[in-house]
Write a protein that holds these residues in place. Structure first.
Motif, PDB file in Angstrom:
ATOM      1  N   VAL A 165       0.837  -1.200   0.000  1.00  0.00           N
ATOM      2  CA  VAL A 165       0.000   0.000   0.000  1.00  0.00           C
ATOM      3  C   VAL A 165       0.874   1.253   0.000  1.00  0.00           C
ATOM      4  O   VAL A 165       0.602   2.225  -0.715  1.00  0.00           O
ATOM      5  CB  VAL A 165      -0.978  -0.011   1.193  1.00  0.00           C
ATOM      6  N   TYR A 166       1.957   1.240   0.791  1.00  0.00           N
ATOM      7  CA  TYR A 166       2.835   2.409   0.829  1.00  0.00           C
ATOM      8  C   TYR A 166       3.511   2.620  -0.522  1.00  0.00           C
ATOM      9  O   TYR A 166       3.584   3.753  -1.018  1.00  0.00           O
ATOM     10  CB  TYR A 166       3.893   2.257   1.926  1.00  0.00           C
ATOM     11  N   ARG A 167       4.009   1.549  -1.145  1.00  0.00           N
ATOM     12  CA  ARG A 167       4.665   1.683  -2.438  1.00  0.00           C
ATOM     13  C   ARG A 167       3.698   2.205  -3.507  1.00  0.00           C
ATOM     14  O   ARG A 167       4.095   2.914  -4.427  1.00  0.00           O
ATOM     15  CB  ARG A 167       5.236   0.332  -2.894  1.00  0.00           C
ATOM     16  N   LEU A 168       2.440   1.838  -3.368  1.00  0.00           N
ATOM     17  CA  LEU A 168       1.455   2.199  -4.387  1.00  0.00           C
ATOM     18  C   LEU A 168       0.832   3.572  -4.173  1.00  0.00           C
ATOM     19  O   LEU A 168       0.495   4.264  -5.142  1.00  0.00           O
ATOM     20  CB  LEU A 168       0.340   1.148  -4.421  1.00  0.00           C
ATOM     21  N   GLY A 218      -6.055   5.138  -0.297  1.00  0.00           N
ATOM     22  CA  GLY A 218      -5.230   5.936  -1.181  1.00  0.00           C
ATOM     23  C   GLY A 218      -5.462   5.555  -2.621  1.00  0.00           C
ATOM     24  O   GLY A 218      -6.281   4.675  -2.932  1.00  0.00           O
ATOM     25  N   ARG A 219      -4.720   6.215  -3.503  1.00  0.00           N
ATOM     26  CA  ARG A 219      -4.847   5.959  -4.929  1.00  0.00           C
ATOM     27  C   ARG A 219      -3.460   5.832  -5.548  1.00  0.00           C
ATOM     28  O   ARG A 219      -2.482   6.376  -5.023  1.00  0.00           O
ATOM     29  CB  ARG A 219      -5.659   7.073  -5.595  1.00  0.00           C
ATOM     30  N   ILE A 220      -3.385   5.114  -6.628  1.00  0.00           N
ATOM     31  CA  ILE A 220      -2.113   4.863  -7.284  1.00  0.00           C
ATOM     32  C   ILE A 220      -1.476   6.193  -7.689  1.00  0.00           C
ATOM     33  O   ILE A 220      -2.089   7.010  -8.381  1.00  0.00           O
ATOM     34  CB  ILE A 220      -2.300   3.973  -8.532  1.00  0.00           C
ATOM     35  N   THR A 221      -0.245   6.404  -7.227  1.00  0.00           N
ATOM     36  CA  THR A 221       0.466   7.630  -7.559  1.00  0.00           C
ATOM     37  C   THR A 221       1.020   7.558  -8.988  1.00  0.00           C
ATOM     38  O   THR A 221       1.072   6.479  -9.604  1.00  0.00           O
ATOM     39  CB  THR A 221       1.635   7.841  -6.595  1.00  0.00           C
ATOM     40  N   ALA A 222       1.449   8.694  -9.488  1.00  0.00           N
ATOM     41  CA  ALA A 222       2.031   8.734 -10.827  1.00  0.00           C
ATOM     42  C   ALA A 222       3.273   7.846 -10.899  1.00  0.00           C
ATOM     43  O   ALA A 222       3.484   7.135 -11.893  1.00  0.00           O
ATOM     44  CB  ALA A 222       2.381  10.179 -11.199  1.00  0.00           C
ATOM     45  N   ARG A 223       4.093   7.880  -9.844  1.00  0.00           N
ATOM     46  CA  ARG A 223       5.294   7.053  -9.832  1.00  0.00           C
ATOM     47  C   ARG A 223       4.937   5.575  -9.835  1.00  0.00           C
ATOM     48  O   ARG A 223       5.527   4.785 -10.586  1.00  0.00           O
ATOM     49  CB  ARG A 223       6.133   7.386  -8.594  1.00  0.00           C
ATOM     50  N   ALA A 224       3.972   5.172  -9.005  1.00  0.00           N
ATOM     51  CA  ALA A 224       3.566   3.765  -8.957  1.00  0.00           C
ATOM     52  C   ALA A 224       2.921   3.335 -10.267  1.00  0.00           C
ATOM     53  O   ALA A 224       3.103   2.197 -10.714  1.00  0.00           O
ATOM     54  CB  ALA A 224       2.611   3.533  -7.789  1.00  0.00           C
ATOM     55  N   ALA A 225       2.180   4.232 -10.893  1.00  0.00           N
ATOM     56  CA  ALA A 225       1.560   3.900 -12.173  1.00  0.00           C
ATOM     57  C   ALA A 225       2.628   3.614 -13.222  1.00  0.00           C
ATOM     58  O   ALA A 225       2.501   2.672 -14.023  1.00  0.00           O
ATOM     59  CB  ALA A 225       0.659   5.048 -12.624  1.00  0.00           C
ATOM     60  N   ALA A 226       3.692   4.417 -13.214  1.00  0.00           N
ATOM     61  CA  ALA A 226       4.774   4.204 -14.171  1.00  0.00           C
ATOM     62  C   ALA A 226       5.483   2.877 -13.931  1.00  0.00           C
ATOM     63  O   ALA A 226       5.903   2.197 -14.879  1.00  0.00           O
ATOM     64  CB  ALA A 226       5.771   5.355 -14.085  1.00  0.00           C
ATOM     65  N   GLU A 227       5.625   2.489 -12.655  1.00  0.00           N
ATOM     66  CA  GLU A 227       6.316   1.237 -12.321  1.00  0.00           C
ATOM     67  C   GLU A 227       5.463   0.007 -12.596  1.00  0.00           C
ATOM     68  O   GLU A 227       5.978  -1.045 -13.011  1.00  0.00           O
ATOM     69  CB  GLU A 227       6.720   1.238 -10.837  1.00  0.00           C
ATOM     70  N   THR A 228       4.174   0.112 -12.337  1.00  0.00           N
ATOM     71  CA  THR A 228       3.312  -1.079 -12.340  1.00  0.00           C
ATOM     72  C   THR A 228       2.465  -1.244 -13.584  1.00  0.00           C
ATOM     73  O   THR A 228       1.996  -2.359 -13.862  1.00  0.00           O
ATOM     74  CB  THR A 228       2.354  -1.034 -11.136  1.00  0.00           C
ATOM     75  N   GLY A 229       2.215  -0.177 -14.295  1.00  0.00           N
ATOM     76  CA  GLY A 229       1.274  -0.234 -15.413  1.00  0.00           C
ATOM     77  C   GLY A 229      -0.167  -0.066 -14.986  1.00  0.00           C
ATOM     78  O   GLY A 229      -1.079  -0.081 -15.830  1.00  0.00           O
ATOM     79  N   LEU A 230      -0.415   0.107 -13.696  1.00  0.00           N
ATOM     80  CA  LEU A 230      -1.768   0.350 -13.200  1.00  0.00           C
ATOM     81  C   LEU A 230      -2.157   1.799 -13.472  1.00  0.00           C
ATOM     82  O   LEU A 230      -1.304   2.688 -13.511  1.00  0.00           O
ATOM     83  CB  LEU A 230      -1.836   0.068 -11.695  1.00  0.00           C
ATOM     84  N   PRO A 231      -3.438   2.069 -13.641  1.00  0.00           N
ATOM     85  CA  PRO A 231      -3.847   3.444 -13.930  1.00  0.00           C
ATOM     86  C   PRO A 231      -3.655   4.370 -12.736  1.00  0.00           C
ATOM     87  O   PRO A 231      -3.991   4.014 -11.595  1.00  0.00           O
ATOM     88  CB  PRO A 231      -5.334   3.296 -14.282  1.00  0.00           C
TER      89      PRO A 231
END
Length: 499
Positions: A165-168, A218-231
């Motif tokens: 959750v923290y990473r995302l 929380g919601r997927i951050t821009a950084r996490a989206a770039a790493e994971t491919g999640l929106p």
């Protein structure tokens, strides 16, 4: 949101799993990734959070996002093994490998120390559980004493789900259920951290914000989206420990419901509306605000059958077929399944496996059936402890890989004398994660109808009567051999230390 989907990802002890699910509960795609568990010293069990937890999450998320084929992802739920201890710095960077749940027994001295410091009765009253290798508090004390430099740099106490959750999302938050396994830091009756005890066990460490597993934290951050491919902006729920997500996945949500999770270990979750502390069990918060749970866990179950399969160089289908032809009682064999110590209800890390009654006429079929029966006696022992605590089992639901094949579940029903229901999907915690995300985002259609029961295992009364006598001797066998087992456990540690 007719075409919307939900994503659930769970990090397990030996593998991680993910599912993509429609909002009415249909599984669209599944993904699995095996990984290694580290045993750096006797009694130590660890995971590397980067190479195991995060890399598994990236691989599973990538595969499942591709399977979504343009459908809107309405929510993400995560879970993982727990309770675990992962110390991290202020940026969430792990400072050492994660110390795993009750299978890691390094903090025995700290368990005794904290029990004496706070008092066994008061710990049970406030936290719902006696301190054991399952508790996080003694492992925090162990870290402060044995790795003081790591402790000095620690600014976050993370678990598997809260690390993800923290990473995302960048949120330092932990669900109430997981927190309730941080004994003696959490007050079950107050549903909050015990500030006075927490400062004595974890001085100077900021504790995470608390939330319920269904809450969007929380919601997927821009950084996490770039790493994971999640929106970016995808809603993420708080997550929880895998067994509670799995219980949710199979409808174990009402008082009297009990989940039996057949896997490498055997785990039990029983739902209650009121707190019923028992020294032989774990009392915790449930996955939902109006519930408590009694939990129990055997240190080994499927691990014993896997050991035996390797020992006799067989395959499971053949062993099940052979053992099915052996009569109840395995022609006079009785096994204690304490191959890695035992958690509930005896809390003895130095218990050891015992096989009594061997003769030269016994073959692998009898050995395999005796292993299944020994595990079933352990199930009965734990259910009896739940009954003593006042948690009457209204309904048993069987889940996990061990439900396949039929013999193991049939023996458990025969030994316990109770029916077990098997639902349509026993895929595990990842399915529950998706459901928790669906409930939290309000997108799950008919959550109670997601996973209907498709099979009922009924006990054979003749076998149950025969097993009653065996169970009495099963209970006696531990008491009769415990002194020898403890001596041998000491010899094993000495041999390991000498290499």
């Amino acid at each position: 949101m007719a075409d919307a989907v939900l994503l659930g990802i769970d990090i397990g002890t030996a593998s991680s799993k993910g599912v993509l699910v429609s909002t009415d509960g249909r599984i669209i795609a599944r993904a699995t990734r095996p990984h290694e568990t580290s045993y750096p010293h006797p009694g130590w069990v660890e995971h590397d959070p980067e190479s195991v937890w995060w890399e598994d999450f990236l691989a599973l998320a990538g595969e499942l996002v591709s399977a979504a084929e343009g459908r809107e992802i309405a929510g993400l739920g995560v879970s993982g093994i727990g309770p675990v201890l992962l110390p991290a710095d202020g940026d969430g960077k792990p400072l050492r490998p994660a110390i795993l749940y009750g299978v890691d027994t390094r903090a025995t001295e700290e368990i005794a120390e904290l029990t004496e410091e706070f008092g066994a009765d008061e710990i049970l009253h406030r936290g719902g559980s006696a301190l054991s290798s399952q508790a996080v508090g003694p492992k925090i004390r162990w870290l402060a004493k044995r790795e003081p430099e790591v402790y000095r740099r620690t600014e976050m106490l993370l678990m598997c789900s809260s690390y993800l959750v923290y990473r995302l999302t960048g949120r330092y938050v932990l669900d109430h259920h997981s927190a309730s396994q941080c004994d003696p830091l959490y007050d079950l009756r107050a549903r909050d951290w015990s500030a006075d005890w927490a400062q004595r066990v974890a001085p100077g460490l900021p504790l995470p914000e608390l939330a319920w597993p269904t809450e969007v934290v929380g919601r997927i951050t821009a950084r996490a989206a770039a790493e994971t491919g999640l929106p970016e902006g995808l809603a993420v729920t708080a997550g929880t420990v895998d067994a509670w997500a799995e219980a949710t996945s199979v409808g174990v949500r009402e008082p009297g419901d009990v989940m039996l999770m057949y896997g490498t270990t055997m785990f039990f979750v029983q739902v209650l509306t009121d707190l019923r502390p028992h020294p032989a069990l774990w009392g915790t918060c449930g996955a939902f605000p109006d519930t408590y749970t009694l939990a129990a866990g055997m240190a080994t179950s499927g691990a014993v059958t896997e050991w035996l399969r390797n020992l006799v160089d067989g395959d499971f289908a053949q062993l099940v077929e052979e053992a099915s032809a052996v009569p109840a009682g395995s022609r006079g064999l009785l096994l204690l399944p304490y191959f890695a110590g035992e958690r509930t209800p005896i809390f003895d890390p130095d218990a050891r496996g015992v096989l009594a009654g061997l003769t030269t006429s016994h073959a692998r079929a009898e050995l395999y059936r005796a292993a299944l029966e020994g595990i079933a006696f352990g199930v009965r022992h734990n259910l009896a402890a739940m009954g003593e605590a006042g948690g009457t089992a209204r309904r048993l639901v069987a889940v996990g890989g061990g439900t396949q094949g039929g013999l193991w579940t049939q023996i458990v029903s025969d030994v316990t004398g109770q029916e077990q229901q098997i639902p349509a999907e026993t895929v595990g915690a990842a399915y529950g994660d998706a459901l928790l995300a669906g409930i939290g985002t309000g997108t799950a259609v008919d959550p109670d109808g997601w996973n209907p029961v498709t099979q009922t295992v009924r006990p054979n009364p003749a076998h149950t009567e025969r097993y009653n006598a065996f169970f009495r001797h099963y209970r006696d066998l531990y008491d009769s051999t415990v002194r020898i087992a403890h001596f041998l456990a000491g010899e094993q540690r000495a041999a390991d230390e000498c290499g």
